[in-house]
Write a protein that holds these residues in place. Structure first.
Motif, PDB file in Angstrom:
ATOM      1  N   ASN A  13      29.896  35.553  34.209  1.00 34.84           N
ATOM      2  CA  ASN A  13      29.485  36.692  35.037  1.00 34.84           C
ATOM      3  C   ASN A  13      27.974  36.758  35.230  1.00 34.84           C
ATOM      4  O   ASN A  13      27.503  37.180  36.276  1.00 34.84           O
ATOM      5  N   SER A  83      38.999  37.119  45.393  1.00 32.64           N
ATOM      6  CA  SER A  83      38.153  38.200  45.884  1.00 32.64           C
ATOM      7  C   SER A  83      37.484  38.862  44.680  1.00 32.64           C
ATOM      8  O   SER A  83      37.894  38.653  43.529  1.00 32.64           O
ATOM      9  N   ILE A  84      36.497  39.672  44.947  1.00 30.63           N
ATOM     10  CA  ILE A  84      35.810  40.387  43.868  1.00 30.63           C
ATOM     11  C   ILE A  84      36.807  41.278  43.130  1.00 30.63           C
ATOM     12  O   ILE A  84      36.799  41.356  41.902  1.00 30.63           O
ATOM     13  N   GLU A  85      37.698  41.925  43.869  1.00 31.75           N
ATOM     14  CA  GLU A  85      38.697  42.792  43.251  1.00 31.75           C
ATOM     15  C   GLU A  85      39.652  41.988  42.367  1.00 31.75           C
ATOM     16  O   GLU A  85      40.003  42.427  41.266  1.00 31.75           O
ATOM     17  N   GLU A  86      40.071  40.814  42.814  1.00 34.41           N
ATOM     18  CA  GLU A  86      40.950  39.964  42.005  1.00 34.41           C
ATOM     19  C   GLU A  86      40.246  39.509  40.725  1.00 34.41           C
ATOM     20  O   GLU A  86      40.853  39.482  39.656  1.00 34.41           O
ATOM     21  N   LYS A  87      38.964  39.176  40.834  1.00 32.24           N
ATOM     22  CA  LYS A  87      38.207  38.774  39.640  1.00 32.24           C
ATOM     23  C   LYS A  87      38.125  39.920  38.642  1.00 32.24           C
ATOM     24  O   LYS A  87      38.272  39.715  37.435  1.00 32.24           O
ATOM     25  N   LYS A  88      37.896  41.140  39.146  1.00 32.24           N
ATOM     26  CA  LYS A  88      37.844  42.310  38.261  1.00 32.24           C
ATOM     27  C   LYS A  88      39.184  42.520  37.576  1.00 32.24           C
ATOM     28  O   LYS A  88      39.240  42.814  36.382  1.00 32.24           O
ATOM     29  N   GLN A  89      40.277  42.384  38.331  1.00 38.28           N
ATOM     30  CA  GLN A  89      41.613  42.570  37.755  1.00 38.28           C
ATOM     31  C   GLN A  89      41.890  41.537  36.659  1.00 38.28           C
ATOM     32  O   GLN A  89      42.400  41.884  35.593  1.00 38.28           O
ATOM     33  N   GLU A  92      39.857  42.356  33.573  1.00 38.36           N
ATOM     34  CA  GLU A  92      40.440  43.482  32.835  1.00 38.36           C
ATOM     35  C   GLU A  92      41.717  43.072  32.105  1.00 38.36           C
ATOM     36  O   GLU A  92      41.953  43.491  30.972  1.00 38.36           O
TER      37      GLU A  92
END
Length: 104
Positions: A13, A83-89, A92
């Motif tokens: 990151n 996507s940025i959202e997929e990376k965050k998921q 987590e």
């Protein structure tokens, strides 16, 4: 040993601003550290090997530009395709899995 997953994810990151050469050097030296952990003798050797294996899989998938992360049926996505959202998921989910194992 679960801290190696945290270390890899933290570096990944933070490393976007670093040069490719720096990332390559860090990755290589971290691979060596992981391999050295396998050589150390202790009573939890089998657990240590599984943990190192998981860290190596994560390291390879994040830093080696694997075209098909899932080599068996090529249905996965490479890190660059997420996507940025997929990376965050994913981050987590990994964190939750690691914390769950620490509790058990």
């Amino acid at each position: 040993m679960n801290d190696c997953i945290d270390t890899i994810l933290d570096f990944y990151n933070r490393s976007k601003a670093n040069s490719p050469l720096y990332r390559e050097i860090w990755t290589g030296s971290y691979l060596v550290k992981l391999m050295e952990k396998i050589d150390k003798k202790d009573y939890e050797k089998e657990q240590k090997i599984l943990s190192v294996r998981n860290c190596l899989i994560l390291l390879i998938n994040l830093f080696f530009g694997i075209k098909y992360p899932d080599h068996y049926h090529a249905m996965g996505k490479s890190v660059n395709e997420l996507s940025i959202e997929e990376k965050k998921q994913i981050f987590e989910l990994l964190k939750a899995e690691i914390n769950n194992k620490k509790l058990n």
